[in-house]
Design an enzyme around this catalytic site. Structure first.
Site, PDB file in Angstrom:
ATOM      1  N   PRO A  91       1.048 -33.331 -10.592  1.00 18.56           N
ATOM      2  CA  PRO A  91       1.292 -32.233 -11.762  1.00 18.56           C
ATOM      3  C   PRO A  91       1.019 -33.053 -12.953  1.00 18.56           C
ATOM      4  O   PRO A  91       0.767 -32.272 -14.158  1.00 18.56           O
ATOM      5  CB  PRO A  91       2.658 -31.763 -11.643  1.00 18.56           C
ATOM      6  CG  PRO A  91       3.279 -32.182 -10.385  1.00 18.56           C
ATOM      7  CD  PRO A  91       2.272 -33.308  -9.861  1.00 18.56           C
ATOM      8  N   GLU A 118       9.994 -37.333  -4.216  1.00 18.67           N
ATOM      9  CA  GLU A 118      10.339 -37.262  -5.553  1.00 18.67           C
ATOM     10  C   GLU A 118       9.206 -37.640  -6.399  1.00 18.67           C
ATOM     11  O   GLU A 118       8.584 -37.335  -7.382  1.00 18.67           O
ATOM     12  CB  GLU A 118      11.929 -37.716  -6.145  1.00 18.67           C
ATOM     13  CG  GLU A 118      12.352 -37.392  -7.156  1.00 18.67           C
ATOM     14  CD  GLU A 118      12.226 -35.941  -7.488  1.00 18.67           C
ATOM     15  OE1 GLU A 118      12.419 -35.086  -6.497  1.00 18.67           O
ATOM     16  OE2 GLU A 118      12.298 -35.455  -8.480  1.00 18.67           O
ATOM     17  N   ARG A 156     -18.693 -26.982  -2.185  1.00 18.40           N
ATOM     18  CA  ARG A 156     -19.689 -25.893  -2.508  1.00 18.40           C
ATOM     19  C   ARG A 156     -20.702 -25.989  -3.622  1.00 18.40           C
ATOM     20  O   ARG A 156     -21.715 -25.296  -3.631  1.00 18.40           O
ATOM     21  CB  ARG A 156     -18.847 -24.452  -2.468  1.00 18.40           C
ATOM     22  CG  ARG A 156     -17.802 -24.498  -3.694  1.00 18.40           C
ATOM     23  CD  ARG A 156     -17.236 -23.435  -3.569  1.00 18.40           C
ATOM     24  NE  ARG A 156     -17.810 -21.847  -3.703  1.00 18.40           N
ATOM     25  CZ  ARG A 156     -18.435 -21.706  -4.772  1.00 18.40           C
ATOM     26  NH1 ARG A 156     -18.587 -22.233  -5.620  1.00 18.40           N
ATOM     27  NH2 ARG A 156     -18.965 -20.539  -4.854  1.00 18.40           N
ATOM     28  N   ASP A 171     -21.328 -18.416  -9.991  1.00 16.12           N
ATOM     29  CA  ASP A 171     -19.999 -18.073  -9.976  1.00 16.12           C
ATOM     30  C   ASP A 171     -19.147 -17.894 -11.081  1.00 16.12           C
ATOM     31  O   ASP A 171     -19.639 -18.595 -12.087  1.00 16.12           O
ATOM     32  CB  ASP A 171     -19.513 -19.556  -9.494  1.00 16.12           C
ATOM     33  CG  ASP A 171     -19.933 -19.621  -7.948  1.00 16.12           C
ATOM     34  OD1 ASP A 171     -20.244 -18.595  -7.204  1.00 16.12           O
ATOM     35  OD2 ASP A 171     -19.757 -20.932  -7.668  1.00 16.12           O
TER      36      ASP A 171
HETATM   37  N1  ADE Z   1       1.425 -32.276  -6.496  1.00 15.09           N
HETATM   38  C1  ADE Z   1       2.429 -31.307  -6.600  1.00 15.09           C
HETATM   39  N2  ADE Z   1       2.273 -30.466  -7.391  1.00 15.09           N
HETATM   40  C2  ADE Z   1       1.019 -30.603  -7.917  1.00 15.09           C
HETATM   41  C3  ADE Z   1      -0.131 -30.061  -8.868  1.00 15.09           C
HETATM   42  N3  ADE Z   1       0.271 -29.062  -9.394  1.00 15.09           N
HETATM   43  N4  ADE Z   1      -1.438 -30.636  -8.606  1.00 15.09           N
HETATM   44  C4  ADE Z   1      -1.659 -31.493  -8.122  1.00 15.09           C
HETATM   45  N5  ADE Z   1      -0.695 -32.350  -7.292  1.00 15.09           N
HETATM   46  C5  ADE Z   1       0.486 -31.768  -7.125  1.00 15.09           C
END
Ligand code: ADE
Length: 249
Positions: A91, A118, A156, A171
């Site tokens: 994230p 974690e 793709r 697209d």
């Molecule tokens: N791992 C956990 N959450 C994630 C996300 N939003 N994007 C990429 N990898 C992740």
């Protein structure tokens, strides 16, 4: 194109990779997805992948040794050159979009590291990873679904993958706008009619209608996208008209 996927859960990948367009692309040799189980690169009796964080706190941390060993042994010399990006799914990464998919689709090979637990030992991030990608601002339990999403979006875009050669060009997002609406038979479904213009056979009119529908949808649903797209004179006129019509509603 070759995908090297490093994961603690290789078993989650095959059902999706063995379906539909990805299956066909693999069978035709257009992509090769290699799954590497990081656990196989541990050497203790319990195959220990994680450990407690220094400094305390909750959760476990992915150990550096098996991750380095897995990636270095699979990539060899490519691990420390720019020949193959080593992408951590996290994230904290740059947020994935169509232009990142297009950028990555130009490469012959990419490595994807799926995080779990974690977190991962920071030395993996600092000294092994070359890029970090997030699929959106929410937290999943691991990087496996994000890795599949990258593989799908990239595949793709590769030449010959989609049956229709213009398939990826129209697209949503490819041209910087949301896609126009699609209809198929029957022309009358429960009294809901296919727009007349699509039955007219007038390709010029159909093109214009589709462009205006794409502009209108983008204006209504994702106005932020309009700031980044190249607009023609007639696009601008159409949007101006839309703006004045929707004012006061
Ligand atoms: N791992 C956990 N959450 C994630 C996300 N939003 N994007 C990429 N990898 C992740």
């Amino acid at each position: 194109m070759q995908f090297e996927v490093f994961t603690l859960l290789p078993e989650v990948f095959p059902s999706y990779l063995d379906t539909s367009i990805l299956k066909r692309a693999r069978e035709r040799g257009l992509i090769d997805v290699r799954l590497h189980n990081i656990r196989e690169y541990t050497h203790d009796r319990h195959h220990t992948m994680d450990d407690m964080p220094y400094g305390g706190g909750g959760g476990m941390v992915l150990k550096p040794e098996p991750v380095f060993e897995a990636i270095e042994s699979v990539l060899g010399g490519a691990a420390d050159s720019s020949a193959c990006p080593i992408i951590l799914l996290t994230p904290q990464g740059r947020v994935f979009n169509q232009s990142i998919a297009a950028e990555l689709s130009q490469l012959p090979r990419i490595a994807l590291l799926c995080g779990r637990y974690e977190g991962i030992d920071e030395r993996i991030r600092r000294h092994l990873i070359t890029d970090e990608i997030s699929i959106g601002d929410y937290v999943l339990t691991g990087g496996e679904l994000p890795a599949l999403i990258l593989i799908d979006a990239i595949t793709r875009l590769l030449p010959d993958v989609l049956g229709d050669p213009t398939g990826a060009e129209d697209d949503s997002h490819a041209m910087g706008l949301l896609e126009y609406p699609h209809y198929t038979r029957p022309p009358d479904f429960r009294g809901w009619m296919v727009p007349n213009v699509l039955l007219s056979g007038d390709h010029g009119k159909i093109e214009k209608w589709r462009r205006e529908q794409a502009l209108e949808r983008t204006y209504l649903k994702r106005p932020d996208m309009l700031e980044k797209v190249d607009l023609s004179e007639s696009d601008r006129d159409f949007l101006q008209k839309l703006r004045s019509e929707t004012k006061g509603h």
